[in-house]
Write a protein that holds these residues in place. Structure first.
Motif, PDB file in Angstrom:
ATOM      1  N   ARG A  57       0.861  -1.112  -0.132  1.00 50.08           N
ATOM      2  CA  ARG A  57       0.073   0.093  -0.242  1.00 50.08           C
ATOM      3  C   ARG A  57       0.952   1.192   0.087  1.00 50.08           C
ATOM      4  NH1 ARG A  57      -5.444   1.016  -0.418  1.00 50.08           N
ATOM      5  NH2 ARG A  57      -6.162   2.789   1.165  1.00 50.08           N
ATOM      6  N   TYR A  58       2.037   1.312   0.707  1.00 44.54           N
ATOM      7  CA  TYR A  58       2.943   2.514   0.616  1.00 44.54           C
ATOM      8  C   TYR A  58       3.449   2.556  -0.706  1.00 44.54           C
ATOM      9  CZ  TYR A  58       6.901   5.391   2.063  1.00 44.54           C
ATOM     10  OH  TYR A  58       7.621   6.322   2.309  1.00 44.54           O
ATOM     11  N   GLU A  59       4.025   1.476  -1.262  1.00 44.54           N
ATOM     12  CA  GLU A  59       4.410   1.606  -2.688  1.00 44.54           C
ATOM     13  C   GLU A  59       3.255   2.350  -3.585  1.00 44.54           C
ATOM     14  OE1 GLU A  59       7.581   1.218  -3.643  1.00 44.54           O
ATOM     15  OE2 GLU A  59       8.232   0.924  -1.362  1.00 44.54           O
ATOM     16  N   LYS A  60       2.209   1.759  -3.533  1.00 44.79           N
ATOM     17  CA  LYS A  60       1.161   2.317  -4.231  1.00 44.79           C
ATOM     18  C   LYS A  60       0.924   3.950  -4.112  1.00 44.79           C
ATOM     19  CE  LYS A  60      -1.258   0.440  -6.961  1.00 44.79           C
ATOM     20  NZ  LYS A  60      -1.080   0.415  -8.330  1.00 44.79           N
ATOM     21  N   TRP A  61       0.945   4.010  -2.571  1.00 50.15           N
ATOM     22  CA  TRP A  61       0.734   5.614  -2.298  1.00 50.15           C
ATOM     23  C   TRP A  61       1.991   6.750  -2.952  1.00 50.15           C
ATOM     24  CZ3 TRP A  61       4.090   8.947   0.313  1.00 50.15           C
ATOM     25  CH2 TRP A  61       3.462  10.319   0.803  1.00 50.15           C
ATOM     26  N   LYS A  62       3.300   5.979  -2.868  1.00 49.74           N
ATOM     27  CA  LYS A  62       4.213   6.695  -3.505  1.00 49.74           C
ATOM     28  C   LYS A  62       4.083   6.824  -5.100  1.00 49.74           C
ATOM     29  CE  LYS A  62       8.037   4.350  -2.046  1.00 49.74           C
ATOM     30  NZ  LYS A  62       9.203   3.912  -1.557  1.00 49.74           N
ATOM     31  N   ASP A  63       3.661   5.817  -5.638  1.00 53.58           N
ATOM     32  CA  ASP A  63       3.513   5.973  -7.212  1.00 53.58           C
ATOM     33  C   ASP A  63       2.323   6.996  -7.565  1.00 53.58           C
ATOM     34  OD1 ASP A  63       5.202   4.010  -7.612  1.00 53.58           O
ATOM     35  OD2 ASP A  63       3.345   2.378  -7.930  1.00 53.58           O
ATOM     36  N   ILE A  64       1.269   7.044  -6.783  1.00 54.48           N
ATOM     37  CA  ILE A  64       0.383   8.081  -6.956  1.00 54.48           C
ATOM     38  C   ILE A  64       0.865   9.476  -6.561  1.00 54.48           C
ATOM     39  CG2 ILE A  64      -1.926   9.158  -6.056  1.00 54.48           C
ATOM     40  CD1 ILE A  64      -2.624   6.057  -5.491  1.00 54.48           C
ATOM     41  N   VAL A  65       1.491   9.693  -5.756  1.00 51.73           N
ATOM     42  CA  VAL A  65       2.134  10.891  -5.231  1.00 51.73           C
ATOM     43  C   VAL A  65       3.135  11.221  -6.368  1.00 51.73           C
ATOM     44  CG1 VAL A  65       3.695  12.187  -3.583  1.00 51.73           C
ATOM     45  CG2 VAL A  65       1.805  10.831  -2.807  1.00 51.73           C
ATOM     46  N   HIS A  66       3.841  10.403  -6.605  1.00 53.49           N
ATOM     47  CA  HIS A  66       5.032  10.884  -7.697  1.00 53.49           C
ATOM     48  C   HIS A  66       4.282  11.328  -9.159  1.00 53.49           C
ATOM     49  CE1 HIS A  66       8.789  10.397 -10.025  1.00 53.49           C
ATOM     50  NE2 HIS A  66       8.246   9.784 -10.681  1.00 53.49           N
ATOM     51  N   LEU A  67       3.260  10.586  -9.351  1.00 55.46           N
ATOM     52  CA  LEU A  67       2.576  10.884 -10.684  1.00 55.46           C
ATOM     53  C   LEU A  67       1.593  12.025 -10.643  1.00 55.46           C
ATOM     54  CD1 LEU A  67       1.444   7.545 -12.039  1.00 55.46           C
ATOM     55  CD2 LEU A  67       3.456   8.983 -12.923  1.00 55.46           C
TER      56      LEU A  67
END
Length: 93
Positions: free
Chosen positions: A24-34
């Motif tokens: 979930r944290y990795e998904k969170w980082k992907d969303i923030v990055h984009l």
């Protein structure tokens, strides 16, 4: 594109987290990055919200029933600073 900077304590704490929280944290980082913090507010499951009290100026997103990511946004530099991954204990140490 947004840049994500993680505090060194976050990197140490990640090793102890359950796998589903890490995913979930990795998904969170992907969303923030984009799409930045605005993208998090569009996804209701993260329950992204501003914090009050000692943590005023920071934001929190839910990673699971217990875990939260606490971060601060610098919009001028398109920067998100991850301060802590916590088990829902917002007191500063």
């Amino acid at each position: 594109m947004w840049q994500i900077v993680e505090h060194r304590n976050v990197l140490r704490g990640v090793r102890k987290m359950p796998k589903q929280v890490l995913k979930r944290y990795e998904k969170w980082k992907d969303i923030v990055h984009l799409s930045g913090p605005e993208g998090l507010r569009l996804i209701r499951g993260f329950n992204d919200e501003p914090l009050r009290g000692e943590w005023k100026g920071h934001r929190s997103s839910r990673l699971g029933d217990q875990y939260r990511v606490i971060y601060k946004v610098e919009s001028k530099r398109l920067l998100v600073m991850v301060i802590d991954l916590t088990a829902h204990d917002y007191r500063r140490k």
